[in-house]
Design a protein around this motif. Structure first.
Motif, PDB file in Angstrom:
ATOM      1  N   PRO A 215     -19.471 127.309   0.641  1.00 13.45           N
ATOM      2  CA  PRO A 215     -19.529 126.463  -0.561  1.00 13.45           C
ATOM      3  C   PRO A 215     -20.282 125.157  -0.381  1.00 13.45           C
ATOM      4  O   PRO A 215     -21.009 124.741  -1.287  1.00 13.45           O
ATOM      5  N   VAL A 216     -20.144 124.490   0.767  1.00 18.95           N
ATOM      6  CA  VAL A 216     -20.835 123.210   0.972  1.00 18.95           C
ATOM      7  C   VAL A 216     -22.324 123.441   1.187  1.00 18.95           C
ATOM      8  O   VAL A 216     -23.173 122.876   0.490  1.00 18.95           O
ATOM      9  N   ASP A 217     -22.651 124.290   2.171  1.00 16.42           N
ATOM     10  CA  ASP A 217     -24.061 124.594   2.420  1.00 16.42           C
ATOM     11  C   ASP A 217     -24.680 125.342   1.242  1.00 16.42           C
ATOM     12  O   ASP A 217     -25.878 125.207   0.971  1.00 16.42           O
ATOM     13  N   GLY A 218     -23.857 126.131   0.542  1.00 13.39           N
ATOM     14  CA  GLY A 218     -24.372 126.865  -0.607  1.00 13.39           C
ATOM     15  C   GLY A 218     -24.804 125.943  -1.726  1.00 13.39           C
ATOM     16  O   GLY A 218     -25.849 126.155  -2.357  1.00 13.39           O
ATOM     17  N   LYS A 219     -24.011 124.906  -1.995  1.00 13.01           N
ATOM     18  CA  LYS A 219     -24.396 123.947  -3.023  1.00 13.01           C
ATOM     19  C   LYS A 219     -25.695 123.247  -2.647  1.00 13.01           C
ATOM     20  O   LYS A 219     -26.595 123.084  -3.477  1.00 13.01           O
ATOM     21  N   GLU A 220     -25.831 122.884  -1.378  1.00 16.88           N
ATOM     22  CA  GLU A 220     -27.055 122.230  -0.915  1.00 16.88           C
ATOM     23  C   GLU A 220     -28.254 123.174  -1.020  1.00 16.88           C
ATOM     24  O   GLU A 220     -29.365 122.762  -1.352  1.00 16.88           O
ATOM     25  N   LEU A 221     -27.999 124.477  -0.743  1.00 17.33           N
ATOM     26  CA  LEU A 221     -29.076 125.461  -0.873  1.00 17.33           C
ATOM     27  C   LEU A 221     -29.580 125.529  -2.306  1.00 17.33           C
ATOM     28  O   LEU A 221     -30.789 125.542  -2.554  1.00 17.33           O
ATOM     29  N   LEU A 222     -28.670 125.565  -3.268  1.00 16.54           N
ATOM     30  CA  LEU A 222     -29.072 125.625  -4.672  1.00 16.54           C
ATOM     31  C   LEU A 222     -29.891 124.401  -5.059  1.00 16.54           C
ATOM     32  O   LEU A 222     -30.828 124.494  -5.866  1.00 16.54           O
ATOM     33  N   TRP A 223     -29.585 123.260  -4.472  1.00 12.45           N
ATOM     34  CA  TRP A 223     -30.318 122.037  -4.795  1.00 12.45           C
ATOM     35  C   TRP A 223     -31.760 122.071  -4.307  1.00 12.45           C
ATOM     36  O   TRP A 223     -32.593 121.296  -4.788  1.00 12.45           O
ATOM     37  N   THR A 224     -32.072 122.946  -3.340  1.00 17.16           N
ATOM     38  CA  THR A 224     -33.464 123.011  -2.870  1.00 17.16           C
ATOM     39  C   THR A 224     -34.395 123.506  -3.975  1.00 17.16           C
ATOM     40  O   THR A 224     -35.603 123.266  -3.924  1.00 17.16           O
ATOM     41  N   ASN A 225     -33.840 124.221  -4.961  1.00 19.49           N
ATOM     42  CA  ASN A 225     -34.621 124.563  -6.155  1.00 19.49           C
ATOM     43  C   ASN A 225     -34.417 123.440  -7.170  1.00 19.49           C
ATOM     44  O   ASN A 225     -33.397 123.382  -7.852  1.00 19.49           O
ATOM     45  N   ARG A 226     -35.371 122.550  -7.265  1.00 17.83           N
ATOM     46  CA  ARG A 226     -35.233 121.355  -8.095  1.00 17.83           C
ATOM     47  C   ARG A 226     -35.298 121.664  -9.587  1.00 17.83           C
ATOM     48  O   ARG A 226     -34.909 120.848 -10.417  1.00 17.83           O
ATOM     49  N   SER A 227     -35.806 122.846  -9.930  1.00 18.15           N
ATOM     50  CA  SER A 227     -35.954 123.225 -11.337  1.00 18.15           C
ATOM     51  C   SER A 227     -34.591 123.404 -12.006  1.00 18.15           C
ATOM     52  O   SER A 227     -33.647 123.895 -11.390  1.00 18.15           O
ATOM     53  N   TYR A 228     -34.503 123.010 -13.285  1.00 15.61           N
ATOM     54  CA  TYR A 228     -33.248 123.093 -14.029  1.00 15.61           C
ATOM     55  C   TYR A 228     -33.564 123.458 -15.470  1.00 15.61           C
ATOM     56  O   TYR A 228     -34.446 122.861 -16.090  1.00 15.61           O
ATOM     57  N   VAL A 229     -32.839 124.442 -16.010  1.00 13.44           N
ATOM     58  CA  VAL A 229     -33.108 124.958 -17.358  1.00 13.44           C
ATOM     59  C   VAL A 229     -31.987 124.548 -18.312  1.00 13.44           C
ATOM     60  O   VAL A 229     -30.809 124.629 -17.971  1.00 13.44           O
ATOM     61  N   PHE A 230     -32.376 124.125 -19.509  1.00 13.34           N
ATOM     62  CA  PHE A 230     -31.439 123.817 -20.592  1.00 13.34           C
ATOM     63  C   PHE A 230     -31.507 124.935 -21.631  1.00 13.34           C
ATOM     64  O   PHE A 230     -32.543 125.583 -21.798  1.00 13.34           O
ATOM     65  N   PHE A 231     -30.407 125.140 -22.348  1.00 15.64           N
ATOM     66  CA  PHE A 231     -30.306 126.280 -23.241  1.00 15.64           C
ATOM     67  C   PHE A 231     -30.073 125.866 -24.695  1.00 15.64           C
ATOM     68  O   PHE A 231     -29.801 124.704 -24.993  1.00 15.64           O
ATOM     69  N   ARG A 232     -30.180 126.846 -25.568  1.00 13.15           N
ATOM     70  CA  ARG A 232     -29.836 126.687 -26.977  1.00 13.15           C
ATOM     71  C   ARG A 232     -29.054 127.917 -27.404  1.00 13.15           C
ATOM     72  O   ARG A 232     -29.205 128.998 -26.832  1.00 13.15           O
ATOM     73  N   GLU A 233     -28.203 127.759 -28.392  1.00 11.20           N
ATOM     74  CA  GLU A 233     -27.449 128.892 -28.904  1.00 11.20           C
ATOM     75  C   GLU A 233     -28.323 129.718 -29.841  1.00 11.20           C
ATOM     76  O   GLU A 233     -29.019 129.172 -30.707  1.00 11.20           O
ATOM     77  N   VAL A 234     -28.295 131.031 -29.663  1.00 10.53           N
ATOM     78  CA  VAL A 234     -29.096 131.939 -30.497  1.00 10.53           C
ATOM     79  C   VAL A 234     -28.197 133.054 -31.032  1.00 10.53           C
ATOM     80  O   VAL A 234     -28.537 134.233 -30.974  1.00 10.53           O
TER      81      VAL A 234
END
Length: 343
Positions: A215-234
């Protein structure tokens, strides 16, 4: 740059140099063309062809709606064009996940699915994934659509659309809203670079398992992908229809393709030949895009909705080639002298 390459760049509205080494082919050079279900491809093409503005595309769209012979339609009015940019072809897969979640933080559902912030600048990179996750930069602003598992949220953002099933059985359908315009990087490749796995071992399931076990290293791993997507309801899209693609129309399982619009025009039919465990010879339609889809021979195949589609998409990483079908006159106007040699 060849005369044909320059013509393609101008036709697609690209900067000169963006299109490289295009070749005109014949339909007999498309492996498996005769045995495909051309009618299924025609149905997908009609879904978005009405949004193509150029006069030749509009004329073909009208004919597509009237024809009862799909194969003859494509063979009479289109010309196959192979566009290459020197990079090896790569086909991956994507799907519409269905996640479990809640409208309020609840147990494992603690990661907010954010709608597009009003202060997201129109251009340039914005907050990173780590700044949003760790810094709480968007907390308390009423942007939360739902809450899901943190690892599920990460993969939802990679897919760009999905469904969240709430405890009472209701479903929130999500479509791509916007992104922070930070660079996308593969966490699978990061695991390989760290020596944790060999390239052939990496899959979505393997990544999920590793992140949850660490969980600790996993969270840091996810942060290496700096891209972040926002959504809308469809939620206006019927449940039986596919999610909305880049053309804001429902996409079709195994007939819709995400491409790089710098090389392939959205709405165009595209013939794909993949070489892998589940080899495909199929006519598809370029109806979507993706932040990781860059290059003339780079494409993402839409596999559908749910877990089975996700498994098929997750194991897809194939070579091959894709050939764009362009209106005949548009393609022949670009022809220097003769058709390409057989591939």
């Amino acid at each position: 740059m060849t005369r044909l390459a320059a013509a393609l760049a101008l036709a697609f509205g690209l900067p000169l140099g963006a299109a490289a080494s295009p070749k005109l082919l014949g339909f007999e050079q498309l492996r498996g063309w005769a045995t495909d279900d051309h009618g299924a491809a025609l149905t997908a093409f009609v879904e978005t062809c009405g949004d193509l503005r150029d006069r030749d595309w509009q004329a073909l769209c009208g004919l597509a709606r009237e024809t009862d012979d799909a194969r003859s339609f494509f063979e009479l009015f289109f010309q196959p064009v192979l566009i290459e940019d020197g990079r090896e072809a790569l086909f991956t897969g994507y799907y519409e996940p269905e996640l479990r979640g809640s409208e309020v933080p609840d147990g494992r559902y603690v990661a907010p699915v954010y709608r597009v912030p009003e202060d997201l600048p129109p251009e340039g990179p914005w907050l990173t994934r780590q700044e949003i996750d760790q810094g709480g930069a968007l907390s308390g602003r009423g942007l939360e659509i739902a809450y899901v598992d943190p690892v599920d949220l990460f993969f939802l953002q990679i897919q760009g659309s999905g469904r969240v099933r709430l405890p009472d059985g209701d479903v929130i359908r999500l479509g791509y809203g916007a992104a922070n315009r930070q660079p996308y990087s593969s966490i699978g490749q990061e695991l390989v670079a760290r020596g944790i796995y060999e390239p052939h071992q990496v899959s979505a399931a393997v990544i999920r398992s590793w992140v949850r076990r660490n969980p600790v290293d996993g969270k840091e791993l996810l942060w290496t992908n700096r891209s972040y997507v926002f959504f809308r309801e469809v939620n206006e899209v019927p449940a039986e229809r596919g999610p909305l693609g880049a053309m804001n129309r429902s996409i079709t399982p195994m007939r819709s393709l995400a491409v790089d619009p710098a090389h392939v025009p959205l709405g165009a039919p595209v013939w794909i030949e993949t070489e892998g465990e589940d080899r495909l010879r199929r006519l598809m339609v370029a109806q979507d895009t993706g932040s990781a889809i860059k290059g003339a021979q780079r494409a993402d195949i839409f596999f559908g909705t749910g877990r089975l589609a996700g498994k098929r998409a997750g194991r897809t990483r194939d070579t091959g080639r894709m050939v764009v079908l362009l209106p005949v006159q548009r393609a022949w106007d670009m022809l220097p002298q003769t058709l390409a040699d057989p591939a």
